[in-house]
Design a protein around this motif. Structure first.
Motif, PDB file in Angstrom:
ATOM      1  N   GLU A 485       0.847  -1.202   0.000  1.00 57.88           N
ATOM      2  CA  GLU A 485       0.000   0.000   0.000  1.00 57.88           C
ATOM      3  C   GLU A 485       0.877   1.244   0.000  1.00 57.88           C
ATOM      4  O   GLU A 485       1.791   1.386   0.818  1.00 57.88           O
ATOM      5  CB  GLU A 485      -0.924   0.010   1.227  1.00 57.88           C
ATOM      6  CG  GLU A 485      -1.873   1.203   1.252  1.00 57.88           C
ATOM      7  CD  GLU A 485      -2.857   1.130   2.397  1.00 57.88           C
ATOM      8  OE1 GLU A 485      -3.139   2.189   3.001  1.00 57.88           O
ATOM      9  OE2 GLU A 485      -3.344   0.019   2.695  1.00 57.88           O
ATOM     10  N   LEU A 488       2.032   4.318   3.185  1.00 59.97           N
ATOM     11  CA  LEU A 488       1.811   3.596   4.445  1.00 59.97           C
ATOM     12  C   LEU A 488       2.321   4.454   5.611  1.00 59.97           C
ATOM     13  O   LEU A 488       3.416   5.004   5.532  1.00 59.97           O
ATOM     14  CB  LEU A 488       2.572   2.257   4.402  1.00 59.97           C
ATOM     15  CG  LEU A 488       2.064   1.144   5.324  1.00 59.97           C
ATOM     16  CD1 LEU A 488       0.650   0.737   4.930  1.00 59.97           C
ATOM     17  CD2 LEU A 488       3.004  -0.055   5.256  1.00 59.97           C
ATOM     18  N   THR A 523       0.878  -5.223   2.061  1.00 58.61           N
ATOM     19  CA  THR A 523       0.724  -4.410   3.278  1.00 58.61           C
ATOM     20  C   THR A 523      -0.545  -3.594   3.159  1.00 58.61           C
ATOM     21  O   THR A 523      -1.019  -3.289   2.053  1.00 58.61           O
ATOM     22  CB  THR A 523       1.920  -3.466   3.484  1.00 58.61           C
ATOM     23  OG1 THR A 523       2.069  -2.632   2.328  1.00 58.61           O
ATOM     24  CG2 THR A 523       3.206  -4.246   3.698  1.00 58.61           C
ATOM     25  N   SER A 524      -1.096  -3.220   4.313  1.00 57.03           N
ATOM     26  CA  SER A 524      -2.320  -2.403   4.337  1.00 57.03           C
ATOM     27  C   SER A 524      -2.420  -1.700   5.687  1.00 57.03           C
ATOM     28  O   SER A 524      -1.762  -2.083   6.658  1.00 57.03           O
ATOM     29  CB  SER A 524      -3.557  -3.279   4.118  1.00 57.03           C
ATOM     30  OG  SER A 524      -3.687  -4.238   5.160  1.00 57.03           O
ATOM     31  N   CYS A 525      -3.241  -0.667   5.711  1.00 53.74           N
ATOM     32  CA  CYS A 525      -3.493   0.082   6.947  1.00 53.74           C
ATOM     33  C   CYS A 525      -4.982  -0.023   7.267  1.00 53.74           C
ATOM     34  O   CYS A 525      -5.828   0.341   6.449  1.00 53.74           O
ATOM     35  CB  CYS A 525      -3.067   1.539   6.781  1.00 53.74           C
ATOM     36  SG  CYS A 525      -3.326   2.526   8.279  1.00 53.74           S
ATOM     37  N   GLU A 526      -5.289  -0.536   8.472  1.00 53.43           N
ATOM     38  CA  GLU A 526      -6.680  -0.728   8.890  1.00 53.43           C
ATOM     39  C   GLU A 526      -6.889  -0.037  10.232  1.00 53.43           C
ATOM     40  O   GLU A 526      -6.645  -0.627  11.278  1.00 53.43           O
ATOM     41  CB  GLU A 526      -6.991  -2.222   9.006  1.00 53.43           C
ATOM     42  CG  GLU A 526      -6.742  -2.997   7.716  1.00 53.43           C
ATOM     43  CD  GLU A 526      -6.805  -4.500   7.943  1.00 53.43           C
ATOM     44  OE1 GLU A 526      -7.041  -4.906   9.108  1.00 53.43           O
ATOM     45  OE2 GLU A 526      -6.612  -5.253   6.981  1.00 53.43           O
TER      46      GLU A 526
END
Length: 607
Positions: A485, A488, A523-526
């Motif tokens: 992502e 980030l 990858t990710s941001c939650e």
């Protein structure tokens, strides 16, 4: 307010309540019972004394009446025939035997005086007809004794007349004896017998004060309505009047225990009043003693409770300080144990836990160093492969340049070739420098003892690890798919620890695909979490082994292929970073590893 919420305050409050509440309840009950018993005793005493006073007054009146009746029967037929001196002597004999009688007069049937004696007058022999003789004769004609109303005499003394008739042989009225009786004398005699601080007074049927042990009250004639009862209580069992005893405010304004009883044979009543302060003095003393004792006990309980609470609080504080020391990383910190009680056992348990945590910390550090040695070994093997190719290219390029230089002058075309070779040499040398720099950097991080938190980007750490493992992707023909992502948010923590976690997880994925395959890294941001997802299509992990994969030295790899420390170290490092790690795997399908790291510190929520 903060102290109110502490265990020390609750302990102090509990100790005080458990000590004082029973005392206050039992003490209050006993005081109430003592008051009731004392009140009953005082009332009984009051009733007894009042009955005695009324009986004494009745006895005095009866004594006077019987004395005069005896005189009337004995001397009535010939009393008028006796000489004056003899008549006076007979009357004096009666006067001296009755101290409360002020004056005795003998009268004939017409009301004329036959003889008279007095305690206060000496003039005798002057016969005259008394002013009230007609009323007396009228009352005596039925041949019965007579008691007049109370009146104030010429000396302002309360008095009354007692008269008995002379009887002839034919039971006809021939005269009689009249006696002036002083109520003041009667009350004084009774007061001498009773003593104490009681007020004794007499009232007539109209509620008028006719006698008092404090004679000034009779002279003042105060309103005594407050001391008079509204009803009279009569004993149904005996038919006699019993005293009415009660607590009330007297006409003097004082709270008293008072009793009221009519006097038999008269229209009068006697009232006895005793101040409550005097009547209940023993109870007041008991109450004061109880209050002083209770206050002393309260003070003692508070001192003991405060002392114990402070001691207990200090020991709790030492335990709290110990926990803070452990939280700050001071493993192995122990607390001195001074008392072998329950708290002492807790402190012993804390010390044992602290020592065990120190041992665990040392074991984890040893495991991490062992895993890092394995990782460095893997890196060294890869670097050897990576450096061989650039070094071969450099070697060939150098030989070609040397040959061209040996041939002499070079034409422009050869110069361009030599420039190309020199450029290749520079590129390959730079590549070797980069590989060795990465290796040295990783090795340097593995030797760090004191962790320093810093900002890092998860995507950058992934790219660095992929660069280090490039040779394995090429050798095993692994297809890499990156879904990182963009933008980030940065993370705050131990960058080298997270780099080691990523390296181990990628190596495990490559180990699961020896014959080639596909590796997906994303990858990710939650919200509050930044996630790393590594998915391979390798051999997978048997279901019965999934519950043990984080145990130290547990491995599913063949002997010599794994130490069993990689995932255990990864789990510990992720937990230390306050993150989460999860592994899902299906045999012959593949494995998915998810690592979630928290966004924290002053950079929380910033992209």
């Amino acid at each position: 307010m903060k102290f109110v919420k502490t265990i020390q305050f609750r302990l102090l409050l509990f100790a005080s309540l458990i000590s004082l509440v029973p005392l206050l309840v039992l003490g209050g009950y006993n005081l109430k019972a003592a008051r009731a018993n004392l009140e009953s005793s005082v009332w009984n005493h009051q009733a007894y004394v009042t009955q005695g006073i009324a009986a004494d007054i009745s006895s005095m009146l009866e004594e006077a009446k019987q004395t005069f009746l005896i005189l009337a029967r004995a001397e009535g037929l010939n009393f008028a025939d006796k000489p004056l001196k003899e008549r006076e002597r007979i009357l004096y004999a009666c006067l001296t035997s009755l101290p409360y009688v002020d004056e005795i007069t003998a009268i004939d049937k017409d009301g004329l005086e036959l003889a008279q004696v007095s305690r206060f007058r000496l003039d005798t022999g002057n016969f005259f007809k008394p002013e009230n003789s007609e009323d007396i004769i009228k009352e005596l004609e039925p041949l019965k004794p007579y008691i007049s109303e109370v009146y104030m005499d010429e000396d302002e003394q309360p008095a009354f007349i007692l008269a008995v008739p002379f009887l002839s042989s034919e039971n006809r009225f021939t005269g009689g004896i009249t006696a002036k009786i002083s109520l003041r004398s009667i009350v004084q005699q009774i007061s001498l017998v009773s003593g104490g601080k009681e007020s004794i007074f007499l009232v007539d049927e109209e509620g008028r004060l006719i006698g008092h042990n404090d004679y000034s009250q009779v002279l003042r004639q105060p309103d005594i309505s407050k001391s008079l009862p509204s009803v009279e209580v009569t004993s149904e069992s005996s038919g006699e009047k019993n005293p009415l005893v009660r607590n009330y405010q007297s006409y003097t304004g004082e709270q008293v225990v008072g009793s009221y009883l009519p006097i038999e044979g008269t229209k009068w009543a006697v009232i006895l009043e005793e101040p409550e302060a005097y009547a209940y003095a023993s109870f007041t003393k008991l109450k004061e003693t109880f209050i002083i004792s209770t206050l002393g006990l309260v003070l003692l309980v508070l001192l003991i409770s405060i002392s114990y609470s402070l001691s207990f609080g200090r020991r709790l504080d030492s335990l709290r300080q110990g926990v803070l020391k452990i939280h700050e990383g001071e493993w192995g910190y122990t607390i001195p144990v001074k008392k072998e009680d329950e708290i002492g056992e807790v402190l012993h348990a804390f010390n044992e836990l602290s020592v065990e945590l120190e041992k665990k910390k040392l074991v984890e550090a040893a495991m991490m160093r062992a895993d890092q040695m394995v990782t460095v070994g893997q890196l060294a093997a890869g670097v050897a492969h990576e450096i061989n190719n650039p070094l071969a290219a450099i070697y060939l390029s150098v030989e070609e340049v040397l040959e061209r230089l040996a041939e002499g002058d070079a034409n422009p075309k050869e110069r361009q070739a030599m420039q190309r070779y020199l450029k290749t040499i520079a590129e390959q040398a730079e590549r070797c420098s980069g590989i060795t720099s990465q290796l040295l950097d990783f090795a340097h991080q593995s030797r760090q003892e004191d962790v320093q938190e810093s900002l890092y980007n998860l995507n950058d750490l992934i790219e660095k690890n992929l660069g280090l493992l490039h040779y394995r992707f090429r050798k095993q023909q692994i297809a890499l798919e990156e879904n990182l992502e963009a933008n980030l948010p940065p993370l705050l923590g131990d960058k080298s620890a997270i780099q080691q976690v990523i390296f181990n997880l990628i190596c495990n994925a490559l180990d699961a695909m020896p014959e080639g395959g596909s590796l997906k890294i994303g990858t990710s941001c939650e919200g509050e979490w930044v996630s790393l997802r590594i998915e391979d299509d390798g051999i997978g992990i048997p279901e019965e082994h999934l519950t043990r994969i984080f145990e130290p030295f547990f491995t599913t790899k063949p002997p010599g292929k794994g130490t069993g420390l990689g995932l255990s170290v990864c789990y510990g490092l992720v937990q230390k970073a306050q993150g989460q790690i999860k592994i899902e795997s299906t045999l012959e399908v593949g494995t998915i590893v998810t690592v979630r790291l928290p966004r924290r510190g002053e950079y929380y929520g910033k992209n």
